[in-house]
Write an enzyme that holds these catalytic residues in place. Structure first.
Site, PDB file in Angstrom:
ATOM      1  NE  ARG A 102      15.407  32.684 -31.339  1.00 22.59           N
ATOM      2  CZ  ARG A 102      16.101  31.545 -31.383  1.00 22.59           C
ATOM      3  NH1 ARG A 102      15.486  30.404 -31.151  1.00 22.59           N
ATOM      4  NH2 ARG A 102      17.382  31.542 -31.657  1.00 22.59           N
ATOM      5  NE  ARG A 129      17.829  25.318 -26.903  1.00 24.17           N
ATOM      6  CZ  ARG A 129      16.772  25.700 -27.648  1.00 24.17           C
ATOM      7  NH1 ARG A 129      16.093  24.799 -28.339  1.00 24.17           N
ATOM      8  NH2 ARG A 129      16.392  26.954 -27.684  1.00 24.17           N
ATOM      9  CG  ASP A 131      10.606  25.439 -33.222  1.00 23.40           C
ATOM     10  OD1 ASP A 131      10.486  26.395 -34.007  1.00 23.40           O
ATOM     11  OD2 ASP A 131      11.341  25.479 -32.231  1.00 23.40           O
ATOM     12  CG  HIS A 183      12.403  30.160 -24.138  1.00 25.82           C
ATOM     13  ND1 HIS A 183      13.482  30.283 -24.961  1.00 25.82           N
ATOM     14  CD2 HIS A 183      12.109  28.837 -24.109  1.00 25.82           C
ATOM     15  CE1 HIS A 183      13.828  29.087 -25.408  1.00 25.82           C
ATOM     16  NE2 HIS A 183      13.016  28.196 -24.905  1.00 25.82           N
ATOM     17  CD  GLU A 226      13.815  22.216 -32.099  1.00 25.28           C
ATOM     18  OE1 GLU A 226      13.303  23.274 -31.726  1.00 25.28           O
ATOM     19  OE2 GLU A 226      14.981  22.119 -32.503  1.00 25.28           O
ATOM     20  NE  ARG A 231       4.086  19.094 -21.371  1.00 26.21           N
ATOM     21  CZ  ARG A 231       3.061  18.754 -22.150  1.00 26.21           C
ATOM     22  NH1 ARG A 231       2.383  19.704 -22.774  1.00 26.21           N
ATOM     23  NH2 ARG A 231       2.706  17.505 -22.308  1.00 26.21           N
TER      24      ARG A 231
END
Length: 879
Positions: free
Chosen positions: A714, A397, A544, A140, A507, A582
């Site tokens: 996001r 994913r 999320d 990320h 989520e 996390r």
């Protein structure tokens, strides 16, 4: 108190002085004096001197364009150097008791064996052998620092460690000082910001660099320490096969909303992971070949190698040849060739390494050479058990709608109707029929659309891999049993020969509330029970859910979902592994891992844990071997403690009160974020949200949909933007209002009891306290004054009032006089950076004003990017 940080401050001063000398050499005395003047004015301003604040703002406003970049760089790099000094201090031999707590494993073993628990040593050893902790490294885009700079920062830490050696000669001290000056100069003359956005392969290479530079050394060192601790308390060494912590990765496998991650990219990453592992093992085998020159061996080894003088070297020489062939094969594949795949002659499975190494290990033991067996050879064997042949296992994913769309396209082509328009019952019936059917569903001549073909290519790639190279298949935005069965069908249709774990990710608030019923429905399906073979992972989304409902409501929903999942899996006789998604920041489920693990519901850990480690947190926790050893010990001790000494279940009245708090908090959160028409324009004006999209951080787009609003943004840029203007809004909005209402309803004493006795509530308040302490409403007000239309200012005032409400409630419930009173090290760490972060904030606001009102020049853009990097470095988290 200041004396306890004398060594830290000395190192900060040392690095800052060297940076000053470097700036002086390039920019001259006048420029350096202005930087020092701004720093002093910033410090005075924070102490309440309004005249100093005015002078500082005037100086920043008058900076000419050509000085913007070096000015921002000076404060940015000082903050990076302060981080280096602090990270070094946590592993320093001069580290004080407030920073360097005793070893967590040692503390726990004493409590388990000598405290109230009084467990048998054999019980503890057995539980240690069962531990299954999987740390999932993700790309990320929160690591804003370039890899080339990270390497230089690591070398600086090495220099600070060397400098502590009291045995250094005068010449060695001189060389150490010279090396520090050289590194700081290199850092100053290196561009802080990447000029191009990294590709998914670049991100995966960055992850591998952390494994190679730090974890490769840290894992055997940690296991050696753990084994010594276990031996001291139980009399038995830790068996060589025990590796409580392993590593997976989303880098190169996470294609959720990232069109840049394709099947070809994932294949390249898998090959590169193997190549890096092969190279590292070759170095280990060469070392062992030089060490194991003994001639005595047991019958098993003698039977394998025959009558030779140096039997161990014969085995190692053969292993070296196989590794070299593997390296050549992988290099050819990466160069675009298709060499013969003779897997029996390559090192492809963990057993290909373990079989010869264990043959040598047992021969040394059987021949009375325990000291030699338990040296470098044992370290290598432990590496194999931890890292396998690929270093990390790659997760796949993808979003649930991509799987549904692929199946819908197939059903339309076959004249069966539109899968997407069927009810859940109809979907399940169809999927189960096809899963049990021996004939393929998809015709070989079918030409699918580009998006569907990509889904199929990914599933086909999965089937071509060794299962050891892969982790799990994670389904984002999972909401129904058909989401899981759809992936199983696609894998079957693409000839996957093994049952890859399929992991639904829940989520949003509603998905978390529905998670248990989804899994209960799945466990009533005999076919699926046969597929999962008594083991199930479920992923809990923190980012999320917090973005959807606020941190207070999200944390309670996550807790309740875990409780329900534990019960459902227990009833179905399925071993549950909870996978915690996390982030690095509090607003995305981050915070101290040890505290977070121990606050989970009783029974939810049970020896097993999966958790993501994201962005810059990978560097902070695992980038330096000594720090990585500490982090591995923290995870191991926390999971062992949560398993053997689970927290008590909350009292019914606590649960009822948290229900009320969560309901109030989500209403207060959504009242602002969802329903206030001024919120979106205020957010975009008061933060650098729109400018962040230009920052070349990660390979993934900032939004799931290019035309979407905040709802499609996001979670990372959502948090990142509010961190930059120092309001930290997503990490606390809604919480203070809910706590205040509960206090006014007469629940103060109950909440104080919850804070003292319930780990979940205690952790939640502690995390709130931390983000409140990092929030700077006066700085946020300054952004508002120069960037936000005056018609929107009332909303800003309301947000700051809500922030103060939360601060007052936290201090009331914790009965502290000031925030972070009980964590002085954290408080000192934040205070150390203020004189350097504040000018960057004021400068960033000025730069945003210029960029939005003028034709933003290259200098403006570059300086703005550097302020973003500097603030992120100073706060030690971005998103």
């Amino acid at each position: 108190m200041a004396d306890m940080y004398a060594q830290l401050r000395a190192n900060v001063h040392l690095l800052g002085s060297v940076l000053g000398e470097t700036i002086f050499a390039e920019q001259g005395e006048e420029f350096l004096n202005r930087i020092e003047a701004v720093r002093k004015l910033s410090k005075a301003s924070r102490n309440g001197d309004d005249d100093a604040r005015g002078q500082m703002l005037a100086m920043l406003a008058e900076l000419p364009d050509h000085e913007l970049v070096p000015f921002a760089s000076a404060f940015n790099q000082f903050l990076n150097l302060a981080n280096i000094a602090e990270q070094h201090h946590s592993i320093s031999r001069n580290c004080d008791e407030l920073v360097c707590v005793p070893d967590p494993v040692e503390q726990l073993l004493n409590r388990l064996l000598k405290g109230k628990a009084k467990l048998e040593p054999q019980h503890i050893q057995a539980e240690l052998e069962k531990l299954d902790i999987d740390l999932v490294l993700t790309a990320h885009p929160t690591e804003i620092t370039r890899r080339t700079l990270i390497k230089k920062y690591t070398h600086l830490i090495d220099c600070l460690s060397e400098k502590e050696n009291p045995q250094l000669s005068r010449l060695e001290k001189k060389r150490n000082q010279l090396r520090i000056r050289q590194l700081v100069a290199q850092i100053w003359h290196t561009d802080e910001i990447r000029d191009q956005r990294p590709t998914p392969v670049d991100e995966a290479q960055w992850g591998m660099a952390t494994v190679e530079a730090s974890l490769w050394q840290a894992v055997p060192e940690f296991l050696r320490q753990l084994s010594e601790q276990i031996q001291e308390h139980t009399g038995a060494l830790l068996p060589p096969h025990v590796a409580p912590v392993k590593f997976s990765s989303w880098m190169g496998g996470d294609r959720d909303g990232n069109p840049n991650v394709t099947a070809a990219v994932t294949e390249e990453v898998l090959l590169r992971n193997r190549l890096t592992a092969t190279r590292l093992y070759l170095e280990e085998i060469n070392l062992l070949h030089s060490e194991l020159s003994m001639s005595r061996c047991d019958d098993a080894l003698r039977q394998e190698v025959g009558e030779v003088r140096e039997p161990y070297r014969v085995v190692l020489k053969d292993l070296k040849k196989r590794l070299q062939r593997t390296q050549e094969y992988l290099e050819q594949r990466l160069d675009g060739y298709a060499p013969d795949n003779r897997c029996n002659s390559l090192i492809w499975q963990r057993s290909d390494l373990l079989t010869p190494l264990e043959l040598i290990y047992h021969s040394l033991l059987n021949s009375g050479m325990h000291l030699i067996a338990n040296g470098s050879l044992l370290d290598t064997i432990r590496r194999v058990h931890c890292f396998g042949c690929t270093l990390v296992r790659v997760d796949i994913r993808q979003s649930s709608d991509r799987h549904a769309d692929a199946i819908a396209e197939a059903t339309r082509y076959l004249g069966l109707g539109d899968y997407n328009h069927w009810s859940e019952e109809e979907k399940q019936a169809f999927l189960l029929r096809e899963l049990s059917n021996r004939r393929p569903l998809l015709p070989h001549h079918w030409q699918a659309s580009e998006e569907t073909q990509e889904v199929l290519d990914t599933c086909r790639l999965v089937g071509e891999q060794s299962q050891e190279a892969l982790g799990s298949y994670v389904i984002s935005m999972a909401a129904a049993p058909s989401d899981v069965l759809a992936v199983a069908l696609l894998l079957k249709e693409c000839d996957c020969p093994f049952a890859l774990p399929i992991v639904p990710l829940f989520e949003t608030l509603s998905d978390l509330d529905n998670a248990a019923s989804v899994m209960q429905s799945l466990f009533t399906i005999d076919w699926y029970l046969g597929y999962c073979r008594g083991r199930q992972q479920v992923m809990i989304g923190y980012s999320d859910s917090a973005k959807d409902a606020g941190v207070m409501a999200a944390s309670w929903a996550q807790y309740r979902a875990q409780e329900a999942l534990v019960e459902i899996c227990r009833s179905a006789d399925v071993a549950l592994t909870l996978f915690h998604g996390r982030g690095g920041s509090i607003g995305r489920g981050g915070g101290p891992a040890h505290q977070a693990i121990l606050s989970q519901p009783p029974g939810s850990v049970d020896s097993r844990l999966r958790v993501t480690e994201q962005g810059e947190m990978i560097r902070f926790k695992f980038g330096v071997p000594q720090v990585a050893v500490q982090s591995l010990a923290l995870y191991t001790s926390a999971v062992l403690e949560a398993t053997l000494l689970p927290p008590p279940a909350p009292k019914p009245e606590w649960r009822a009160l948290f229900d009320e708090i969560a309901a109030t908090s989500v209403e207060a959160y959504r009242e602002i974020v969802w329903h206030d028409e001024d919120f979106v324009p205020y957010f975009r004006a008061a933060t650098p949200e729109q400018e962040l999209a230009a920052l070349p951080l990660g390979s993934r787009p900032a939004k799931r949909r290019a035309d979407g609003g905040v709802e499609s943004l996001r979670a990372i840029p959502w948090i990142f933007a509010w961190t930059q203007n120092r309001l930290n809004l997503p990490a606390w909005l809604g919480a203070g209002e809910a706590l205040k209402k509960a206090v006014e309803a007469g629940h103060r004493d109950t909440m104080r009891e919850m804070f003292k006795q319930w780990p979940l509530f205690s952790t939640r308040l502690s995390m709130l306290e931390m983000v409140y302490a990092k929030a700077e409403p006066n700085l946020a007000r300054y952004y508002e004054q120069i960037l936000v239309p005056s018609t929107l200012h009332p909303l800003g005032e309301e947000l700051r009032q809500r922030l103060q409400t939360g601060i007052d409630c936290i201090l009331d419930l914790t009965q502290e006089q000031s925030l972070m009173e009980l964590t002085p090290w954290s408080k000192e760490s934040v205070a150390l950076r203020h004189p350097y972060i504040d000018p960057l904030n004021f400068l960033q606001a000025e730069l945003l004003r210029r960029c939005r009102k003028e034709n933003d020049s290259a200098e403006l853009q570059q300086a703005l990017m550097i302020t973003i990097a500097g603030i992120a470095a100073g706060l030690r988290n971005t998103g």
